[in-house]
Design an enzyme around this catalytic site. Sequence first.
Site, PDB file in Angstrom:
ATOM      1  N   GLN A   1     -13.360   1.797  -2.844  1.00 13.80           N
ATOM      2  CA  GLN A   1     -13.464   0.383  -2.485  1.00 13.80           C
ATOM      3  C   GLN A   1     -14.754   0.157  -1.721  1.00 13.80           C
ATOM      4  O   GLN A   1     -15.383   1.093  -1.229  1.00 13.80           O
ATOM      5  CB  GLN A   1     -12.308  -0.014  -1.555  1.00 13.80           C
ATOM      6  CG  GLN A   1     -10.965  -0.140  -2.231  1.00 13.80           C
ATOM      7  CD  GLN A   1      -9.941  -0.791  -1.310  1.00 13.80           C
ATOM      8  OE1 GLN A   1     -10.064  -0.742  -0.075  1.00 13.80           O
ATOM      9  NE2 GLN A   1      -8.917  -1.394  -1.887  1.00 13.80           N
TER      10      GLN A   1
ATOM     11  N   TRP B   1       0.833  -1.208   0.000  1.00 14.61           N
ATOM     12  CA  TRP B   1       0.000   0.000   0.000  1.00 14.61           C
ATOM     13  C   TRP B   1       0.866   1.256   0.000  1.00 14.61           C
ATOM     14  O   TRP B   1       1.309   1.701   1.051  1.00 14.61           O
ATOM     15  CB  TRP B   1      -0.922  -0.004   1.219  1.00 14.61           C
ATOM     16  CG  TRP B   1      -1.887  -1.156   1.195  1.00 14.61           C
ATOM     17  CD1 TRP B   1      -3.076  -1.183   0.536  1.00 14.61           C
ATOM     18  CD2 TRP B   1      -1.752  -2.430   1.848  1.00 14.61           C
ATOM     19  NE1 TRP B   1      -3.688  -2.400   0.737  1.00 14.61           N
ATOM     20  CE2 TRP B   1      -2.907  -3.178   1.529  1.00 14.61           C
ATOM     21  CE3 TRP B   1      -0.766  -3.009   2.662  1.00 14.61           C
ATOM     22  CZ2 TRP B   1      -3.093  -4.485   1.997  1.00 14.61           C
ATOM     23  CZ3 TRP B   1      -0.953  -4.296   3.125  1.00 14.61           C
ATOM     24  CH2 TRP B   1      -2.110  -5.026   2.796  1.00 14.61           C
TER      25      TRP B   1
HETATM   26  N1  DAH Z   1      -7.653  -4.110   1.798  1.00 14.49           N
HETATM   27  C1  DAH Z   1      -7.134  -4.963   0.739  1.00 14.49           C
HETATM   28  C2  DAH Z   1      -6.531  -4.107  -0.348  1.00 14.49           C
HETATM   29  O1  DAH Z   1      -6.896  -2.973  -0.479  1.00 14.49           O
HETATM   30  C3  DAH Z   1      -8.204  -5.832   0.165  1.00 14.49           C
HETATM   31  C4  DAH Z   1      -8.700  -6.831   1.147  1.00 14.49           C
HETATM   32  C5  DAH Z   1      -8.119  -8.076   1.201  1.00 14.49           C
HETATM   33  C6  DAH Z   1      -9.699  -6.538   2.052  1.00 14.49           C
HETATM   34  C7  DAH Z   1      -8.549  -9.024   2.075  1.00 14.49           C
HETATM   35  C8  DAH Z   1     -10.160  -7.475   2.960  1.00 14.49           C
HETATM   36  C9  DAH Z   1      -9.560  -8.726   2.962  1.00 14.49           C
HETATM   37  O2  DAH Z   1     -11.132  -7.239   3.826  1.00 14.49           O
HETATM   38  O3  DAH Z   1      -9.993  -9.660   3.881  1.00 14.49           O
HETATM   39  O4  DAH Z   1      -5.692  -4.554  -1.060  1.00 14.49           O
END
Ligand code: DAH
Length: 333
Positions: free
Chosen positions: A214, A151
């Site tokens: 998202q 990130w």
């Molecule tokens: N937050 C992650 C991303 O932005 C995506 C994600 C992965 C969210 C796994 C979740 C999870 O809740 O369990 O790349």
Amino acid sequence: MNKDIDTIQSEAAEAINRAKTSEEVEAIRVRYLGRKEGLLNNVLKSLKDLPLEEKRRIGPLAQQARKEIEEAIDFKLKSLVEFEIPEEDITLPGKRSETGHLHPLTKTENEILRIFTSLNFSVIDGPELESEYYNFDVLNIPADHPAREMWDTFWIKQDKKPKNSKDHYLLRTHTSPMQVRYMETHEPPFQIIVPGRTFRYEALDASHEANFSQVEGLMVGKDVSFANFKFVIEQFLKSFFKGKKIEFRFRSSYFPFVEPGVEVDIKFKNSKWLEVMGAGMVHPRVFEFAGYNPRDWQGFAFGCGIERLAMIKYNIPDIRMFYNGDLRFIKQF
Ligand code: DAH
């Protein structure tokens, strides 16, 4: 003199009668009533050389003539205006009136919310300005963890050096920080989704935007299992891509805040697999950070990019199209 006025008046009347356009009528007005060289005015000007008696007699006659010519002109102009209106061509196409409508991303988000609320999920909002603590630490991504590199982060310039990670701010890189924020103030069982804007310090290209959206999902209960996750996500994807034949698969993957972790891929007839979300079973460490006993609760979480889903559904080749404000694009939805 009398005769002059009579002649002028009858000539004027005739000319007005013959005139076919308002321009012609205007020319007549100038010719007969014009201040400088108008014929009637010339007569009036010549009055000054006449004896007083004559002036008294001719004056009103000339005024009367002027009045009548003016009236005749006004009358003519009115009838011309009516006459000049082109007849309505009823075969012409109508004028299209522009109405505003929702942006394709808003539409997509609304559709996602509609499906999840129909599955009894509640919609929760969260802050875009987030702390390092909720964005990373409580998601089992400590400061020295290489997973932070997943990130790329916009950090906020702060005047005072942050005391700790709760006091250190950034633009949230995902909607996952709302998981622990929500659990800290709510008791399970529950199921929520969190839509919202997210930010990453990225090089922009057809599939990367620094600002995107998202939707996060979280369901926690005594015996929430991966089978429940599969059911919910299959219901969601079927409903979202309604009418299109799709296949999907769950591919094992890694995110520090879930165990096991998966990614969900979908495939339209004969095309290639496309990744649509990350997900998994909530990691015990995340429950601990939220103040839950991980032996008492289990749950699943998922997060997906809203632009991604819209791009697949509507066949949009470039994520930047959502944000450049080009009406030729927006009007297609
Ligand atoms: N937050 C992650 C991303 O932005 C995506 C994600 C992965 C969210 C796994 C979740 C999870 O809740 O369990 O790349």
